[in-house]
Design a protein around this motif. Structure first.
Motif, PDB file in Angstrom:
ATOM      1  N   GLY A  39      -6.812   4.274   1.397  1.00 16.13           N
ATOM      2  CA  GLY A  39      -6.136   2.901   1.641  1.00 16.13           C
ATOM      3  C   GLY A  39      -7.247   2.080   1.459  1.00 16.13           C
ATOM      4  N   MET A  40      -7.908   2.094   0.459  1.00  9.89           N
ATOM      5  CA  MET A  40      -8.597   0.934  -0.173  1.00  9.89           C
ATOM      6  C   MET A  40      -7.652   0.535  -1.822  1.00  9.89           C
ATOM      7  N   LYS A  41      -7.869   1.907  -2.690  1.00  5.24           N
ATOM      8  CA  LYS A  41      -6.711   2.533  -3.579  1.00  5.24           C
ATOM      9  C   LYS A  41      -5.360   1.874  -3.215  1.00  5.24           C
ATOM     10  N   GLN A  42      -4.927   2.382  -1.989  1.00  2.00           N
ATOM     11  CA  GLN A  42      -3.310   1.764  -1.787  1.00  2.00           C
ATOM     12  C   GLN A  42      -3.850  -0.318  -1.858  1.00  2.00           C
ATOM     13  N   LEU A  43      -4.046  -0.088  -1.071  1.00  2.00           N
ATOM     14  CA  LEU A  43      -4.555  -1.849  -1.028  1.00  2.00           C
ATOM     15  C   LEU A  43      -4.768  -2.688  -2.450  1.00  2.00           C
ATOM     16  N   GLY A  44      -5.470  -2.292  -2.925  1.00  2.00           N
ATOM     17  CA  GLY A  44      -5.300  -2.425  -4.646  1.00  2.00           C
ATOM     18  C   GLY A  44      -4.609  -2.227  -5.270  1.00  2.00           C
ATOM     19  N   ARG A  45      -3.790  -1.736  -5.572  1.00  6.95           N
ATOM     20  CA  ARG A  45      -2.419  -0.662  -6.337  1.00  6.95           C
ATOM     21  C   ARG A  45      -1.295  -1.891  -6.349  1.00  6.95           C
ATOM     22  N   VAL A  46      -0.879  -2.624  -4.641  1.00 10.81           N
ATOM     23  CA  VAL A  46      -0.950  -3.402  -3.870  1.00 10.81           C
ATOM     24  C   VAL A  46      -0.428  -4.821  -4.341  1.00 10.81           C
ATOM     25  N   LEU A  47      -2.097  -5.064  -4.386  1.00  9.44           N
ATOM     26  CA  LEU A  47      -2.625  -6.016  -4.648  1.00  9.44           C
ATOM     27  C   LEU A  47      -2.865  -6.498  -6.267  1.00  9.44           C
ATOM     28  N   GLU A  48      -2.507  -5.444  -7.140  1.00  5.25           N
ATOM     29  CA  GLU A  48      -2.623  -6.237  -8.007  1.00  5.25           C
ATOM     30  C   GLU A  48      -0.844  -6.321  -8.728  1.00  5.25           C
TER      31      GLU A  48
END
Lengths: 203, 251
Positions: A191-200
């Protein structure tokens, strides 16, 4: 004569808010160097992130006076040990919030009474109102965060929220969600990785 | 033996402070110290978390004043530290001059100066230590002191074979255990705090093997006593062990 007067005048010209035009990393450097104006630099850091630190602490600990203590602690520790902030590892805001979160969670863990846990679970998440001084970029960012959170599966989102805002350990999250601990660990990470990708993407 | 993958699986929960076992946390930290890739991942998770924490409630208006006054006391502590460093530099300078010139007279003088500087440093260090111990007080401990000073709090001593501690409990049920002077236990064991409420014994917290100040939450209106037991690390739901320290309300 006029020239001299001008010279004197320029010496005394100071920005209305000292350090307002400094970047975060510059502020941190002024504090670390023990510059004569280091305290004003810390005040500027507080002006920028005091609300965020207090808001996160309050959201995790649900106690205004403890949240104040944590906020005080975070800025006083930046003052005392500015070397702990390493600009190459992230932003000043991230550093301050990381310290605040870890203090808040330590406090929660030290009052692990079953009763208080039950009470906390019944407390509503405190909703924040963005302060007027928030920069425009933050408002956009908040929207991005909401959208990014929407891309998570409901299980990932709940696990992350319970851990981060609820201050629960992954073992407690596993009990709360009635899931194996291993599943919770990997869900939080994915989930944290996914958030990071979207925010990026929105950066 | 833990594999890289096992550690990696813990990076998300580590970044969110969601590992409550100290040894598991230490295991991740040991790994992070030598693995750039994992450290970067933790840093990334933390910056994502910081963005997620957009909820910005306004901090109380007088909070900066509190922080500012704390800085003043930190400043008076820091000044001696600078002179300490200057003192050390002078020692180094004096010693190196003496070595270079090699004159006995100068050397004697230098050692006298060194001696004086050493005394000054020791004096400064004592001052620094004292100031530091005052300044590095736990926020929980300060909260307990404030609560006790409010005059509405219950303030009692929880004592027994293991030593004593001070307990402060507010009418709203916020409680603190401070000035904890319990004999340290083997790390495989922990102290556990119990509240006797309305005739039932309820766990109020697992204190660890060498506890410091802790906060807890109980129903203050029904509080009949506070008891400490020694348990296996991790604590228990209900204890059959004898009280190692206790305070019981007069009935």
């Amino acid at each position: 004569m006029t020239g001299m007067a001008l010279a004197v005048e320029t010496t005394y010209i100071a920005p209305l808010v000292p350090f307002a035009d400094h970047s975060d990393d510059e502020l941190a450097a002024v504090i670390a160097d023990r510059h004569p104006d280091a305290e004003a630099a810390l005040e500027e850091a507080y002006r920028r992130y005091g609300d965020a630190v207090f808001g996160l602490a309050l959201r995790v600990i649900h106690d205004r006076s403890l949240a104040e203590d944590i906020t005080q602690d975070v800025f006083v520790s930046l003052w005392r040990r500015p070397d702990r902030f390493d600009p190459s590892r992230g932003k000043l805001k991230t550093f301050l919030l990381t310290v605040a979160h870890s203090r808040a969670v330590d406090l929660i863990r030290s009052e692990q009474s079953r009763r208080s846990r039950e009470e906390r679970e019944h407390l509503k998440v405190v909703r924040s109102t963005p302060s007027i001084e928030d920069e425009v970029i933050d408002i956009h960012m908040a929207e991005h965060v909401r959208r990014a959170l929407d891309t998570l599966s409901i299980d990932e989102r709940r696990a992350i929220e319970l851990a981060y805002f609820g201050g629960q350990s992954y073992r407690q999250v596993a009990v709360t969600l009635n899931e194996p601990e291993g599943t919770v660990k990997s869900r939080i990470r994915s989930g944290m990785k996914q958030l990071g990708r979207v925010l990026e993407q929105h950066r | 033996m833990t594999t890289h993958d096992e550690i990696r699986n813990l990076l998300g929960v580590y970044a969110l402070d969601a590992i409550d076992h100290a040894d598991e946390r230490a295991m991740v930290e040991t790994h992070l110290a030598r693995c750039d890739e994992c450290r970067e991942e933790v840093d990334d998770h933390r910056s994502v978390a910081a963005v997620m924490a957009q909820a910005e409630l306004a901090a109380p208006t007088d909070l900066w004043n509190r922080i500012g006054s704390e800085l003043e006391s930190a400043q008076s502590r820091r000044r001696p530290r600078w002179s300490l460093i200057q003192g050390m530099t002078s020692i180094a300078a004096v010693v190196s001059i003496a070595a270079a010139v090699g004159l006995t007279v100068l050397w004697t003088q230098a050692s006298r100066e060194t001696e004086q500087l050493r005394d000054q440093i020791a004096e400064l260090q004592a001052g620094i230590d004292q100031a530091r111990s005052e300044l590095q007080r736990d926020p929980i401990e300060l909260a307990a002191d404030r609560a006790a000073a409010s005059g509405t709090a219950l303030e009692v001593t929880v004592g027994g074979d293991i030593g004593t501690s001070r307990a402060v409990v507010l009418p709203d049920g916020h409680g603190w255990l401070t000035n904890v002077e319990f004999a340290p236990l083997d790390p495989s064991q922990t102290y556990q705090l119990w509240a006797i409420q309305d005739g039932t014994v309820i766990s109020a917290g697992i204190l660890g093997s060498s506890p410091g100040t802790v906060a807890f939450q109980i129903d203050a209106s029904k509080l009949e006593g506070l008891v400490i037991t020694v348990e296996d690390a991790g604590g228990v739901v209900s204890s059959s062990n004898p009280a190692a320290a206790a305070w019981l309300a007069q009935t």
